[in-house]
Design a protein around this motif. Sequence first.
Motif, PDB file in Angstrom:
ATOM      1  N   UNK A 176      21.439 -41.218   0.193  1.00  0.00           N
ATOM      2  CA  UNK A 176      20.911 -41.249   1.553  1.00  0.00           C
ATOM      3  C   UNK A 176      21.986 -41.740   2.521  1.00  0.00           C
ATOM      4  N   UNK A 177      22.780 -42.673   2.034  1.00  0.00           N
ATOM      5  CA  UNK A 177      23.876 -43.202   2.860  1.00  0.00           C
ATOM      6  C   UNK A 177      24.787 -42.074   3.308  1.00  0.00           C
ATOM      7  N   UNK A 178      25.150 -41.217   2.354  1.00  0.00           N
ATOM      8  CA  UNK A 178      26.058 -40.119   2.680  1.00  0.00           C
ATOM      9  C   UNK A 178      25.484 -39.236   3.769  1.00  0.00           C
ATOM     10  N   UNK A 179      24.213 -38.956   3.636  1.00  0.00           N
ATOM     11  CA  UNK A 179      23.567 -38.084   4.609  1.00  0.00           C
ATOM     12  C   UNK A 179      23.526 -38.748   5.978  1.00  0.00           C
ATOM     13  N   UNK A 180      23.083 -39.982   5.995  1.00  0.00           N
ATOM     14  CA  UNK A 180      22.974 -40.695   7.262  1.00  0.00           C
ATOM     15  C   UNK A 180      24.331 -40.886   7.917  1.00  0.00           C
ATOM     16  N   UNK A 181      25.355 -41.087   7.084  1.00  0.00           N
ATOM     17  CA  UNK A 181      26.660 -41.400   7.669  1.00  0.00           C
ATOM     18  C   UNK A 181      27.249 -40.220   8.408  1.00  0.00           C
ATOM     19  N   UNK A 182      26.682 -39.028   8.161  1.00  0.00           N
ATOM     20  CA  UNK A 182      27.165 -37.889   8.929  1.00  0.00           C
ATOM     21  C   UNK A 182      26.663 -37.931  10.354  1.00  0.00           C
ATOM     22  N   UNK A 183      25.591 -38.669  10.543  1.00  0.00           N
ATOM     23  CA  UNK A 183      25.002 -38.659  11.876  1.00  0.00           C
ATOM     24  C   UNK A 183      25.173 -39.960  12.643  1.00  0.00           C
ATOM     25  N   UNK A 184      25.357 -41.043  11.918  1.00  0.00           N
ATOM     26  CA  UNK A 184      25.516 -42.318  12.634  1.00  0.00           C
ATOM     27  C   UNK A 184      26.547 -43.192  11.933  1.00  0.00           C
ATOM     28  N   UNK A 185      26.963 -44.238  12.647  1.00  0.00           N
ATOM     29  CA  UNK A 185      27.967 -45.145  12.092  1.00  0.00           C
ATOM     30  C   UNK A 185      27.333 -46.021  11.024  1.00  0.00           C
ATOM     31  N   UNK A 186      27.794 -45.821   9.795  1.00  0.00           N
ATOM     32  CA  UNK A 186      27.154 -46.538   8.693  1.00  0.00           C
ATOM     33  C   UNK A 186      28.070 -47.506   7.957  1.00  0.00           C
TER      34      UNK A 186
ATOM     35  N   UNK B 165      32.287 -61.400   7.181  1.00  0.00           N
ATOM     36  CA  UNK B 165      31.069 -62.160   7.445  1.00  0.00           C
ATOM     37  C   UNK B 165      30.942 -62.455   8.931  1.00  0.00           C
ATOM     38  N   UNK B 166      29.805 -62.123   9.501  1.00  0.00           N
ATOM     39  CA  UNK B 166      29.608 -62.468  10.905  1.00  0.00           C
ATOM     40  C   UNK B 166      29.967 -61.365  11.877  1.00  0.00           C
ATOM     41  N   UNK B 167      30.612 -60.279  11.393  1.00  0.00           N
ATOM     42  CA  UNK B 167      30.955 -59.188  12.300  1.00  0.00           C
ATOM     43  C   UNK B 167      29.964 -58.050  12.103  1.00  0.00           C
ATOM     44  N   UNK B 168      29.316 -57.642  13.173  1.00  0.00           N
ATOM     45  CA  UNK B 168      28.227 -56.673  13.031  1.00  0.00           C
ATOM     46  C   UNK B 168      28.650 -55.238  13.283  1.00  0.00           C
ATOM     47  N   UNK B 169      29.936 -54.999  13.417  1.00  0.00           N
ATOM     48  CA  UNK B 169      30.385 -53.650  13.764  1.00  0.00           C
ATOM     49  C   UNK B 169      30.170 -52.658  12.634  1.00  0.00           C
ATOM     50  N   UNK B 170      29.911 -51.403  13.029  1.00  0.00           N
ATOM     51  CA  UNK B 170      29.777 -50.335  12.025  1.00  0.00           C
ATOM     52  C   UNK B 170      30.626 -49.149  12.444  1.00  0.00           C
ATOM     53  N   UNK B 171      31.002 -48.336  11.460  1.00  0.00           N
ATOM     54  CA  UNK B 171      31.953 -47.267  11.731  1.00  0.00           C
ATOM     55  C   UNK B 171      31.533 -45.971  11.086  1.00  0.00           C
ATOM     56  N   UNK B 172      32.129 -44.888  11.647  1.00  0.00           N
ATOM     57  CA  UNK B 172      31.781 -43.558  11.175  1.00  0.00           C
ATOM     58  C   UNK B 172      32.386 -43.270   9.798  1.00  0.00           C
ATOM     59  N   UNK B 173      33.601 -43.718   9.639  1.00  0.00           N
ATOM     60  CA  UNK B 173      34.263 -43.435   8.364  1.00  0.00           C
ATOM     61  C   UNK B 173      34.841 -44.712   7.789  1.00  0.00           C
TER      62      UNK B 173
END
Lengths: 260, 498
Positions: free
Chosen positions: A133-143, A149-157
Motif C-alpha cells: 500500500x505504501x508503494x501505491x500511496x507514495x506515487x500520489x503523496x509524500x510518504x 526524531x522530532x522532524x515531521x517532514x515527508x518526501x516523495x522519494x
Amino acid sequence: MQLPPGLHARLGGPPGAAEPLPVERDPAAGASPFHFAARRVRFPREHEFFEDGDVQRHLYLQDVLTQVAEEPERPRVPEFTCQVAGCCQVFDSLEDYEHHYHTLHRNVCSFCRRSFPSLHLLDVHILEWHDSLFQILSERQDMYQCLVEGCAEKFKTSKDRKDHLVRRHLYPADFRFDKPKKSKGPATPGATVQGSAEALGDDGEQSGGDAMEVSSEHAAPVPEPVAERRTYSHRIPSTICFGQGASRGFKSSKKKKNQQ
Amino acid sequence: MWSGRQGRLRPVGCAVEELRCRWREREAALRKARREQQLISKRLLRDDALEETEGGCVAMTLGEAEIQQFLGLAQRGTEEKEREKALVSLRRGLQHPETQQAFILLEGSMRTLVGLLTSNQALLQLEAARCLHELSHSEQSAVAEACLPATSYLLTYLSGHSSDFIELCLYTLGNLIVESEAVRRQLLPQGIVPSLAACIQSPHLTVLEALGYALSQLLQAKEAPEAIIPSPSAGSSVLGSTLPQHILQLLQPGPKLNLGVAVEFAWCLHYIICSQVNNALLISHGCLSTLGLLLLDMAGAVQRTDARLELLACPVLRCLSNLLTEAAVEIVGGANQLEDERVAAALFILLQFFLQKQPSLLPEGLWLLNNLTANSPSFCTSLLSMDLIEPLLQLLPVSNVVSVLVLTVLCNVAEKGPAYCQRLWPGPLLPCLIGTLAFSDTEVVGHSLELLQLLFLYQPETAEAFLQQSGLQVLERHQEAAQLQDRVHALQKTALHR
C-alpha cells in the motif's frame, strides 16, 4: 551553629505559615545617607557569585570527589547460549547478553529478519519495504518520512529524503540506515532488494550492496507477520501469501548468524 | 533513596596526601578556568572491573602500524574472538594521548571505527563505542572533533534498548557537546534535543544519569540561552520539548529519587533558569513546588545519610533563589508556597550542614534566605517566632561575604517596622552588631550601619544600649572612611540626641 530544639520535628510537621506581624514603615528608614532597601536578588549565569559552587560541580564531574556507595560488582556467570532460535552466541555476562539481544533480536523485521537499532527505524523499514500500500500511496503523496526524531517532514522519494537528511540534519551521505530501495515493482513486499532504512549491515563493510545480496538469499520473506507488535500487519490479509510459497514461522538464517 | 553511585574512575593506589594535592591542583585550575569563563569538564566512563579481567597489565601506547593492524583484524578477521580482542587492544591503547593522535592521523581510521560501531555484531559494536568514548574524552580538540562522523549514529542508538550501550553513547555525546560550538552546530540539527527528550523516558537510572550529564553540558554552552533553550526558528529547543516536565518528574522527592540522577537534572534546571529565557513556563509546570518539596526532603535526609547532599543542594538553592525573582511567581502565588515554616526549618538545617561540610555554599543558602525574607512579612515573622535569629548570628564570623549576607537578612527583618525590631532586641543582636562594626571590611561595616539605623529608628531603646556598650568608640574608627563617614555621623547624632 546551634539550632533550636524541635526544628527537625517542625520539618516533619504539617505545612503552615506564621501569621505575619504588622508591617509599619517609617519614611526615614533607608533615607539618605542610608540606602538599604529589601529586595530579591538574581544572579545571571556567569556571575562570580557562582564560582565556588561551579568549581565543586566540575570537581565532581572530573571524579576527583569520591562518591559514596560502592557500585555492585558485575557478576560473571557460567557460560550460556542465546535462546533465540538459530542463534548460537555464547556469553558469560548478563550485560553482554543484554546488548547482543537488543542489537540483534529486539527490533527484528518479521518479513526479512533484518534487525534495527530502534523501533522507529524498524517501523519505517516495514512501511517502506514490505507494505504494498505504501508503494501505491507514495506515487500520489509524500510518504518517505524523515528519519530524525522530532522532524515531521515527508518526501516523495527516498532520494529526496536523503538530500534532506544531509542538508538539513547534517547527516553523512552514506548514513547506514538509509540506503535507497531499488524498486522491483509496486506490489513486492519482498525483502530481496535493497531498501530504505536498511538493517544493520554486515560487519564493518562500507558498501551495503554486498551485504544485501548475501542476506537476501537466506532470509526468506515471511508473508504472515508473526505476532510482534507489527502495526502494518493488518494491511496484508492473513490469507494472502504473495505466491512465494514460504513456510510460516521463523526460518532460521544460519549463514547470516554464522557470519558474526 | 539517597545512596549515591560510585564514580567509575577510582584513582588507583594513590596515597591520601597525593590525592589531596591533585585535588588542590585541579581546584585551582578549575577556578582559573571559571574566571575565564572556560569551565569545561568531561566524564570518563572506564570500567575498572573490566580492566582487571583483561589481565591488568598497563596499557601501552600504540603506533600507527599497530593501530592499522588492530583495525584490520577487527574489521576483517575470521575468528570472532580475535576481532574482539583486536578492538580491545585498540581501546586500551587509546587511553593514551599519543595513540589518540596517531589514530586520527591515520587515514580511514574513523571510517573503519564507525563501520564497526554500526556492525551487527554486538560486542564489536560495544568495543567500538568504547574506543570512541576514549577519543571523546581527549583534551585535544582535534581528537574529539575527529569523532564527528559518528554522532548521527550515536543519536540513532539512543532510541535503542541496550542500557549499557545507551549510557556509553550518552557520555560520549556529553563529552563531544562540550568540546566546541562547531560540534554543537552539528548535533543540534541532527536532532539531539528530540533524541534526548525521547530517551529520558528510560527506566534505567544509569541511562538517566548519563542523559542528565549530556543535557547539562548542552545547557551550559555559551550559546545556550539563544540557540538551545528557547524555540529557535528551525528545529526544536529544550523549552519547546517535553524535557522540562520530565526533569521535574525526576526531581520529585520520594522513594524513587536517586541522588546521582537528581544532581544532573538539578544542574540542568539551574542552567535553564539562570539563562532567564522563559522561567514563567517552568513555574507553570510546578517547578517551585517541586523544588520546595525537594528542599524539605534534603533537609530531612541530612541526618540520615552521608551521601553528598551538597552536590544536589547547590543547584536546587540556586534555582529557587532565581525563580523567586520572577514576576510570574507573584501571579501564580508561588511565593506563598515557600512561606511555609517548614521551608525555614529546612533552610537552617541545610545551613548548619553546609557549615560543617561545605562552608563555601553558605553564601548560596543565605542568598535564598534573602530572597525569601525580602518581600515576605510572613517569612520574617517565622524567623522570629522559630528562634532562628540567634543561629543566624552564629554565622557572622565565617567570612566577610557571609557576614554581609547575614546582615542583609537581618535588615530585611528589621525594615518591616517596630513590631519586628521589638523582637530583635534585647538579645544577642546588639553585641554581635557592635562586633561586626569592628571588622575592617567596608561592606560589612556598611551593612552594620544600615541595620543600626533601622534599629535606632524602630526601637529607640537600642540607641541607649548601644551607648552603654561602648558602641560610639567603635563607630569612631570609621568616621574618616569615605564610604562610611556620612552614615557614621548620622548614627552618632542619633545616638547622642537620645
